[in-house]
Design a protein around this motif. Structure first.
Motif, PDB file in Angstrom:
ATOM      1  N   LEU A  91       0.838  -1.207   0.000  1.00 63.52           N
ATOM      2  CA  LEU A  91       0.000   0.000   0.000  1.00 63.52           C
ATOM      3  C   LEU A  91       0.867   1.249   0.000  1.00 63.52           C
ATOM      4  N   LYS A  92       0.225   2.399  -0.266  1.00 63.05           N
ATOM      5  CA  LYS A  92       0.896   3.700  -0.233  1.00 63.05           C
ATOM      6  C   LYS A  92      -0.024   4.718   0.427  1.00 63.05           C
ATOM      7  N   VAL A  93       0.538   5.481   1.379  1.00 62.40           N
ATOM      8  CA  VAL A  93      -0.185   6.601   1.996  1.00 62.40           C
ATOM      9  C   VAL A  93       0.551   7.867   1.568  1.00 62.40           C
ATOM     10  N   ARG A  94      -0.173   8.785   0.916  1.00 62.92           N
ATOM     11  CA  ARG A  94       0.467   9.970   0.351  1.00 62.92           C
ATOM     12  C   ARG A  94       0.388  11.165   1.290  1.00 62.92           C
ATOM     13  N   HIS A  95       1.309  12.098   1.103  1.00 59.54           N
ATOM     14  CA  HIS A  95       1.399  13.305   1.924  1.00 59.54           C
ATOM     15  C   HIS A  95       0.093  14.104   1.847  1.00 59.54           C
ATOM     16  N   GLY A  96      -0.502  14.384   3.030  1.00 61.70           N
ATOM     17  CA  GLY A  96      -1.713  15.193   3.090  1.00 61.70           C
ATOM     18  C   GLY A  96      -2.947  14.508   2.554  1.00 61.70           C
ATOM     19  N   ARG A  97      -2.890  13.176   2.390  1.00 63.19           N
ATOM     20  CA  ARG A  97      -4.029  12.421   1.851  1.00 63.19           C
ATOM     21  C   ARG A  97      -4.473  11.356   2.850  1.00 63.19           C
ATOM     22  N   THR A  98      -5.638  10.773   2.586  1.00 64.10           N
ATOM     23  CA  THR A  98      -6.184   9.728   3.455  1.00 64.10           C
ATOM     24  C   THR A  98      -6.373   8.439   2.667  1.00 64.10           C
ATOM     25  N   ARG A 130      -4.662  13.137  22.154  1.00 64.69           N
ATOM     26  CA  ARG A 130      -3.335  12.644  22.515  1.00 64.69           C
ATOM     27  C   ARG A 130      -2.452  12.503  21.273  1.00 64.69           C
ATOM     28  N   ALA A 131      -3.047  12.049  20.159  1.00 68.89           N
ATOM     29  CA  ALA A 131      -2.273  11.911  18.920  1.00 68.89           C
ATOM     30  C   ALA A 131      -1.997  13.278  18.286  1.00 68.89           C
ATOM     31  N   LEU A 132      -2.979  14.171  18.338  1.00 66.90           N
ATOM     32  CA  LEU A 132      -2.862  15.462  17.658  1.00 66.90           C
ATOM     33  C   LEU A 132      -1.861  16.397  18.312  1.00 66.90           C
ATOM     34  N   VAL A 133      -1.665  16.277  19.620  1.00 63.09           N
ATOM     35  CA  VAL A 133      -0.855  17.254  20.340  1.00 63.09           C
ATOM     36  C   VAL A 133       0.591  17.281  19.839  1.00 63.09           C
ATOM     37  N   LEU A 134       1.068  16.184  19.249  1.00 61.15           N
ATOM     38  CA  LEU A 134       2.443  16.121  18.736  1.00 61.15           C
ATOM     39  C   LEU A 134       2.556  16.607  17.295  1.00 61.15           C
ATOM     40  N   LYS A 135       1.410  16.940  16.672  1.00 59.27           N
ATOM     41  CA  LYS A 135       1.368  17.383  15.272  1.00 59.27           C
ATOM     42  C   LYS A 135       2.192  16.450  14.371  1.00 59.27           C
ATOM     43  N   PRO A 136       1.823  15.183  14.308  1.00 62.62           N
ATOM     44  CA  PRO A 136       2.602  14.195  13.530  1.00 62.62           C
ATOM     45  C   PRO A 136       2.386  14.341  12.024  1.00 62.62           C
ATOM     46  N   LYS A 137       3.227  13.668  11.242  1.00 65.41           N
ATOM     47  CA  LYS A 137       3.064  13.632   9.785  1.00 65.41           C
ATOM     48  C   LYS A 137       1.990  12.629   9.376  1.00 65.41           C
ATOM     49  N   LEU A 138       1.882  11.553  10.181  1.00 61.04           N
ATOM     50  CA  LEU A 138       0.958  10.459   9.852  1.00 61.04           C
ATOM     51  C   LEU A 138       0.214  10.021  11.103  1.00 61.04           C
ATOM     52  N   ILE A 139      -1.107   9.887  10.984  1.00 65.96           N
ATOM     53  CA  ILE A 139      -1.905   9.320  12.080  1.00 65.96           C
ATOM     54  C   ILE A 139      -2.635   8.094  11.539  1.00 65.96           C
ATOM     55  N   ILE A 140      -2.464   6.968  12.224  1.00 70.91           N
ATOM     56  CA  ILE A 140      -3.231   5.766  11.901  1.00 70.91           C
ATOM     57  C   ILE A 140      -4.442   5.745  12.827  1.00 70.91           C
ATOM     58  N   LEU A 141      -5.607   5.851  12.242  1.00 71.25           N
ATOM     59  CA  LEU A 141      -6.860   5.961  13.007  1.00 71.25           C
ATOM     60  C   LEU A 141      -7.607   4.633  12.912  1.00 71.25           C
ATOM     61  N   ASP A 166      -5.943  19.785   6.137  1.00 74.01           N
ATOM     62  CA  ASP A 166      -5.707  20.952   5.289  1.00 74.01           C
ATOM     63  C   ASP A 166      -4.664  21.886   5.896  1.00 74.01           C
ATOM     64  N   ARG A 167      -4.761  22.079   7.226  1.00 71.68           N
ATOM     65  CA  ARG A 167      -3.886  23.037   7.906  1.00 71.68           C
ATOM     66  C   ARG A 167      -2.458  22.546   8.033  1.00 71.68           C
ATOM     67  N   TYR A 168      -2.307  21.266   8.427  1.00 76.14           N
ATOM     68  CA  TYR A 168      -0.969  20.740   8.726  1.00 76.14           C
ATOM     69  C   TYR A 168      -0.480  19.708   7.719  1.00 76.14           C
ATOM     70  N   GLN A 169      -1.313  19.417   6.687  1.00 78.01           N
ATOM     71  CA  GLN A 169      -0.961  18.417   5.673  1.00 78.01           C
ATOM     72  C   GLN A 169      -0.613  17.062   6.307  1.00 78.01           C
ATOM     73  N   ILE A 170      -1.420  16.654   7.304  1.00 76.45           N
ATOM     74  CA  ILE A 170      -1.244  15.354   7.951  1.00 76.45           C
ATOM     75  C   ILE A 170      -1.797  14.270   7.027  1.00 76.45           C
ATOM     76  N   SER A 171      -1.110  13.142   6.990  1.00 80.01           N
ATOM     77  CA  SER A 171      -1.612  11.976   6.247  1.00 80.01           C
ATOM     78  C   SER A 171      -2.349  11.062   7.222  1.00 80.01           C
ATOM     79  N   TYR A 172      -3.420  10.428   6.746  1.00 76.88           N
ATOM     80  CA  TYR A 172      -4.187   9.502   7.585  1.00 76.88           C
ATOM     81  C   TYR A 172      -4.254   8.119   6.935  1.00 76.88           C
TER      82      TYR A 172
END
Length: 534
Positions: free
Chosen positions: A308-315, A439-450, A474-480
């Motif tokens: 699989l591939k998870v792209r920058h700022g995408r879900t 708890r996950a958001l406070v670190l402003k990560p690049k990737l969050i697995i939900l 949109d704001r931080y370009q986090i990938s999910y």
């Protein structure tokens, strides 16, 4: 004729004096034999507290009833002796709890836990109990758990949906007169949800059983309930026939609930975005050992060769039935599960990194787990739980600055900053899920697995969380990497989609394409079960 259950002017308070919290305020309802009454409302509205009061399962004396009456078959339960309540619980009144993993004993096998109510109330022999356990597991669609090896397995060896079905089997074991179902299908995928609801209706008709249904899923209420009580802030604001409530809601709060559905879908992904996370032929196989020497004779292939591939700022949305390997895949990708195959994060191979080498990357990769109560330490305040990541990674400055960051994270998920001094047990299931997201958001990560981040949330809060996740992306370009059985939520968030069955990918591609024109029969089956109302 006397109702099966009559609740009159019920009040429930937690604490004393100035610290007293009024959780339920003057609630009244009744249930007849063979009838289904649904209690609906947002997280924290008092639904579960009202239901647990019926079985006297609240933490007394911290919780108390200043006023009210609960009569079961004409017998008052509010002041009934504890030995009488033990005779009723699990035999005449049974409950399916909201969070199966925390409700099941982690040290007892599945067979022990289901058979316990049969041995205590029905005085069965162990052989009779085993036969009944196998019958019940077949009844709730867990045929795979009927082998001697799986009967001896512990709860954590089953998926979230399978744990929920085990809870349902326990509740139905003694064919109760009244079943209290607190979010009975929260952790279930759409196809199994339909089977379980059909099963509950079938058993209800067969046993003439009363059903008190607590749920945030209004589609279930529409199909199951004869009558509906709408709750908010500890009060019933509207009650009546199910059809009337849905067709012509009178109260503004009821109208708000009925209008809260996940809306919209993201723009199609152009495929040019940088890959944040990828895997090639990822495998998680668990050995099956037999014999005196415990030789490996086979493997349970939980994840079997997934790329699989998870792209920058995408879900990337991951969907599939309970037990398909979705959660195992999520844990393997962030090295919480031993796996084989290549895993790249930010173009760096991480599959062979040890615990110490992984630690700096933990800030960039966060996970929101499926069971919020089980993943929050009961000994730490909410502030300490969220602060933990900041302390580990040396972020946030001094204590006051960290408290401000924690307060901001809580505000972002719709909670009050002052709540950081409270403990997990003081929150509802939906609120605990929001704390896990904070708890996950406070670190402003690049990737969050939900992993099922909205399964415990009512529809109004789901809509808020979806908007929140979109805004943060949109704001931080986090990938999910978004794992869920709720396809309405997946459609609202996902740019790309991966469909799993039995540890393998059966279909993947752009989300809009798979939702509008699924090719694989299994994907078609999932979508048909999820969107039959639309």
């Amino acid at each position: 004729m006397t109702a099966l259950l009559e609740v009159n002017d019920l009040h429930v308070c937690f604490g004393q004096n100035q610290h007293q919290v009024k959780a339920v305020r003057g609630v009244s309802f009744s249930i007849d034999k063979g009838e289904t009454l649904a209690l609906v409302g947002e997280s924290g509205s008092g639904k579960s507290v009202s239901a647990l009061s019926v079985m006297r399962l609240l933490p007394y004396p911290k919780a108390h009833h200043p006023a009210g009456s609960i009569r079961f078959k004409g017998e008052e339960l509010i002041d009934a002796p504890e030995n009488r309540m033990r005779e009723i619980r699990g035999d005449r009144i049974a409950v399916i709890f909201q969070e199966p993993l925390t409700s099941l004993n982690p040290l007892h096998s599945v067979e022990q836990q289901i058979s316990e109510v049969l041995l205590v109330h029905k005085l069965m022999t162990p052989r009779q109990a085993r036969e009944r356990v196998i019958e019940l597991l077949n009844l709730v669609g867990l045929e795979a758990a009927c082998s001697p090896e799986r009967l001896a397995a512990l709860p954590h060896e089953f998926s979230g949906g399978q744990q929920q079905r085990i809870m349902i089997a326990m509740a139905l074991a003694n064919e109760p007169d009244l079943l209290i179902a607190d979010e009975p299908t929260t952790a279930l995928d759409v196809t199994v949800q339909a089977q379980i609801l059909d099963l509950l209706q079938e058993l209800q008709q067969k046993l003439d059983m009363g059903l008190l249904l607590i749920t945030h899923d209004l589609n279930i209420v529409r199909h199951m309930a004869d009558r509906v009580c709408v709750m908010t802030e500890g009060k019933i604001v509207e009650a009546g026939n199910s059809q009337e409530i849905f067709n012509a809601p009178q109260h503004p709060y009821t109208q708000k609930l009925l209008n809260a559905e996940p809306q919209g879908c993201p723009e199609p992904c152009d495929g040019s975005a940088v890959e944040v996370l990828s895997s090639t032929e990822l495998k998680v196989w668990y050995p099956i050992k037999k014999g005196v020497l415990k030789r490996t004779v086979d493997h349970v292939k939980a994840v079997d060769g997934i790329s699989l591939k998870v792209r920058h700022g995408r879900t990337l949305g991951v969907v599939g039935e309970s037990g398909s390997g979705k959660s195992t895949l999520g844990r393997a990708l962030i090295r919480l599960e031993h796996s084989q195959g290549q895993i790249l994060f930010d173009q760096q191979a991480i599959e062979n990194l040890n615990r110490k080498q992984m630690r700096p990357l933990r800030r960039e990769i966060q996970m929101v787990f499926q069971d919020p109560y089980g993943s929050l330490s009961p000994r730490l305040s909410i502030g300490q739980i969220i602060e933990e990541g900041l302390l580990v990674h040396g972020l946030g400055g001094d204590l006051q600055q960290r408290r401000e960051l924690i307060g901001k994270a809580l505000l972002e998920v719709g909670l009050e900053p002052e709540m950081q001094d409270r403990y997990p047990h003081e929150f509802s299931g939906g609120q605990r899920q929001r704390i896990a997201i904070a708890r996950a958001l406070v670190l402003k990560p690049k990737l969050i697995i939900l992993d099922e981040p909205t399964s415990a949330l009512d529809r109004t809060v789901q809509s808020q969380i979806i908007e929140l996740l979109r805004d943060l992306q949109d704001r931080y370009q986090i990938s999910y990497l978004f794992i869920s059985h709720d396809l309405a939520v997946v459609r609202a968030l996902s740019h790309e989609l991966l469909v799993m069955k039995s540890g393998q990918v059966v279909e993947q591609g752009p989300a809009h394409q798979l939702f509008s024109n699924p090719q694989h029969p299994y994907t078609q089956q999932l979508l048909a079960a999820a969107f039959m109302e639309q």
